[in-house]
Write an enzyme that holds these catalytic residues in place. Structure first.
Site, PDB file in Angstrom:
ATOM      1  N   ASN A   7     -17.350-102.081 -36.485  1.00  0.00           N
ATOM      2  CA  ASN A   7     -15.403-102.259 -36.812  1.00  0.00           C
ATOM      3  C   ASN A   7     -14.751-103.137 -35.891  1.00  0.00           C
ATOM      4  OD1 ASN A   7     -13.289-102.243 -37.468  1.00  0.00           O
ATOM      5  ND2 ASN A   7     -13.325-100.294 -38.026  1.00  0.00           N
ATOM      6  N   ARG A  88     -17.193-104.462 -40.591  1.00  0.00           N
ATOM      7  CA  ARG A  88     -15.609-104.263 -41.941  1.00  0.00           C
ATOM      8  C   ARG A  88     -15.034-105.474 -41.585  1.00  0.00           C
ATOM      9  NH1 ARG A  88     -11.038-100.608 -40.018  1.00  0.00           N
ATOM     10  NH2 ARG A  88      -9.611-101.214 -42.418  1.00  0.00           N
ATOM     11  N   HIS A 177      -7.603 -99.788 -47.143  1.00  0.00           N
ATOM     12  CA  HIS A 177      -8.718 -98.302 -47.518  1.00  0.00           C
ATOM     13  C   HIS A 177      -9.524 -98.350 -49.289  1.00  0.00           C
ATOM     14  CE1 HIS A 177      -5.076 -96.477 -45.256  1.00  0.00           C
ATOM     15  NE2 HIS A 177      -5.722 -96.888 -44.480  1.00  0.00           N
ATOM     16  N   ARG A 238       4.210 -95.814 -40.021  1.00  0.00           N
ATOM     17  CA  ARG A 238       4.582 -97.083 -41.263  1.00  0.00           C
ATOM     18  C   ARG A 238       5.729 -96.598 -42.273  1.00  0.00           C
ATOM     19  NH1 ARG A 238      -1.166 -99.457 -42.897  1.00  0.00           N
ATOM     20  NH2 ARG A 238      -1.624 -97.926 -40.343  1.00  0.00           N
ATOM     21  N   GLU A 375     -16.500 -94.818 -43.866  1.00  0.00           N
ATOM     22  CA  GLU A 375     -16.141 -95.391 -43.960  1.00  0.00           C
ATOM     23  C   GLU A 375     -17.119 -96.739 -43.113  1.00  0.00           C
ATOM     24  OE1 GLU A 375     -12.763 -95.369 -42.968  1.00  0.00           O
ATOM     25  OE2 GLU A 375     -11.411 -97.023 -44.178  1.00  0.00           O
TER      26      GLU A 375
END
Ligand code: AMP
Length: 400
Positions: A7, A88, A177, A238, A375
């Site tokens: 990643n 990823r 996600h 956010r 993940e």
């Protein structure tokens, strides 16, 4: 089979080496603050952990450091010994509906998509290019955060803007996600001893970044994040859903420039904006009004998504909580699930306090799970699947 999952972020590289199909982690590395003076790297294998403080100037140096550590600890001599390297990639746009073997055409597409995810895809691509150079003979696979949501119907992914805005600029809801939602969906299905195809679920990834997903018969039919990961739930920094006219007002009347609005919505809003901290652990301990309000706002937003997804799906078999907040905050989960009995959710308060896997009562029509997301493992699994399919195609071509 050894599969490395990379990643590659703007200033960091997360690396995990799996032995598949068992999913055993052979090594884990995190290189942070690439390009800064104080780069710090962590390398873990078995039950051992090493911290390295050496300047890592570039992503190339970061991967070289990881390769050196793997060699020093006799895990892998060189990246070229790996069976696959999986990457990823945050944005797959409309081009990628599942994980793919990387070739020059895929690289070109990922490059084009930098426009839609400038912070992420550029860094993801850099990891791919360096790995391809380091290990040109090893299959490299791209796994996209958006791909799981590519099954959303048009009425879910279109915004009510003129259709040509979608056609010309590809402005639509993509969702993010995806690997996390997909992983916890499959784990919940395993617990229910059913195929995901037989189940409807609402998965709630609640962390610094948060999103909800409505899953019908194993596929995503709606999700809360949109064109970017800014839409939807209230997050660490956010804002989630707001009236878009606010951004216009700020620019017209309050002296904000485009970059100011960007920073305000992405970096200074959410929990941080309302109460001054992004760490829910800390916020939960506080007693001031704004901290309490921030929690209530977060809870209310999640409840609204659960309600609307229930109405969309018609029947729901499971609710799944995951990520830092979803996995750990029993108080937030309890607040979210309060008064949902009428919708078929009965919380087992003790199981919830214990962060148990199943936190609903036996009598609950809808099962509620707390599942730790993984993940990287999902990326490794999807890559294994790509390899298996490629092998089948390759074998078939040999006999044509
Ligand atoms: P993530 O982005 O998935 O790493 O999640 C980060 C968020 O999870 C932060 O807001 C943390 O405060 C929150 N978190 C982690 N552990 C706990 C915990 N034990 N209780 C409440 N919140 C937690």
């Amino acid at each position: 089979m050894k599969i490395a999952v990379i990643n590659s972020g703007s200033s960091s590289i997360k690396f995990q080496l799996f032995s598949m199909p068992e999913g055993e982690i052979l090594a884990h590395a995190l290189v942070e603050k690439i390009g800064e003076t104080g780069s710090k790297s962590i390398f873990e294998y078995g039950d051992k952990k090493r911290e390295i403080t050496t300047a890592v100037k570039t992503h190339h140096d970061g991967l070289k450091l990881i390769n050196t550590l793997l060699r020093e600890h006799h895990i892998v001599e060189h990246f070229s010994e790996l069976d696959a390297i999986a990457h990823r990639v945050v944005h797959g746009g409309e081009s990628f509906k599942s994980a793919v073997l990387i070739d020059d055409a895929v690289i070109e597409k990922i490059k084009e998509l930098i426009l839609l995810a400038p912070l992420h895809n550029g860094a993801n691509l850099e990891g791919i290019l360096i790995s391809r150079k380091k290990a040109p003979n090893v299959p490299q696979i791209a796994v996209f955060d958006t791909a799981f949501h590519s099954t959303m119907p048009k009425e879910a992914y279109l915004y009510a803007l003129p259709y040509e805005v979608y056609e010309k600029h590809k402005i639509r809801r993509y969702g993010f996600h995806g690997t996390s939602h997909s992983y916890v969906m499959k784990e919940a299905a395993k617990e229910m001893k059913k195929s995901p195809k037989e189940l409807n679920m609402i998965t709630l990834h609640l962390g610094n970044g948060s999103s909800a997903c409505a899953i019908q018969n194993g596929i995503s039919v709606d999700t809360s994040m949109g064109f970017t990961p800014l839409e939807g739930l209230m997050m660490g920094t956010r804002c989630g859903d707001i009236d878009p006219a606010i951004t216009l007002y700020l620019q017209r009347e309050a002296g904000f420039g485009v970059d100011d609005v960007d920073a305000l919505l992405n970096k200074r809003s959410g929990l941080l904006g309302v109460c001054g901290s992004i760490d829910l652990r800390e916020i939960e301990k506080r007693d001031d009004e704004l901290s309490k309000t921030a929690i209530e706002m977060m809870v209310r937003r999640v409840k609204k998504y659960i309600g609307s997804y229930m109405a969309l799906l018609g029947s729901v078999d499971a609710l799944v909580f995951t990520a830092g907040i979803g996995e750990n905050s029993h108080t937030l989960r309890a607040k979210i699930l309060q008064n949902l009995e009428v919708l078929g959710v009965e919380l087992d308060e003790e199981a919830n306090r214990q962060n148990a896997l199943l936190i609903s009562k036996k009598s609950s029509k809808i099962k509620v799970f707390v599942i730790k997301t993984d993940e990287e493992l999902e990326i490794a699994r999807q890559s294994e699947e790509v390899l298996r399919k490629t092998q089948i195609i390759y074998q078939a071509e040999k006999y044509i």
